[in-house]
Motif scaffolding. Sequence first.
Motif: not given
Length: 256
Positions: A56-57, A79-84, A96-97, A100
């Motif tokens: 995931a990282r 997206y990279q560890e969290k959505p931008y 919106s993300w 999964d």
Amino acid sequence: MCVNGLYLLAVLSGLAASGVLRVSGMRIYTSGDVEAVNGTDVRLKCTFESSAPINARLVIVSWTFRPLSGGRELSIFHYQEKPYLPPEGIFKKHISWAGDIMGSDASIIIREARFIYNGTYTCQVTNPPDVHGQVGEIKLRVVKTASFNDLLYLVLAIGGGIAAVVFCLIIIVSCRRCKRQYRQRQLEDDEEAPRKERKDPTACHPSRAVHLYVSQSSIEIDSSDGMISDASTGDPSSSEDDGPSSDDDDDDDDDD
């Protein structure tokens, strides 16, 4: 030297064929052509498969948009560890993300679709060492009203849901009715059982009763000869009549 080079090339070719040195195996799956009604939300589905374990990282997801009228390609999501989310542009506050990463899902949702969103959307996912592979494309078409097929599916879905609910209600009502009837029969059987137990098999209805009278037998002994006379029978009612006659006999004896 030449022989060593050929040997090394053969070894590397064998390892590559067996998949040991495979560094690119990312596969992307999308929903293809999508149709959305103006002003509604639409999900752009994108899933992936990687030959390497998902980290995931390290996983990176990128979405781009190319207008239907043409023009340059725009980056609308990262997206990279969290959505931008896009900080500006026509997609600001409209993306919106919905994915999964551990579930191999990189989907997004477009909020309140507009006609200017018609075009081609590209989904790209990397999971090192899988950094190369195909990309997924989705062609979005925003319309004023839903198509006939969509309306038909909607009607069938609603009708099927209503039919399922009615069928379940019928089953529930039938089961409750059967249980109620079964309990009522049990109560009736319980009430009849004591009555059957208290019934006297020797008893009969008063209208069918037979009245029996027991006769009284008397034995008379003649004092003169000591002989026993025949037994006489009589009912209690006739004894009162015989009483006075015996008194008269006594009176006759006294006179003698």
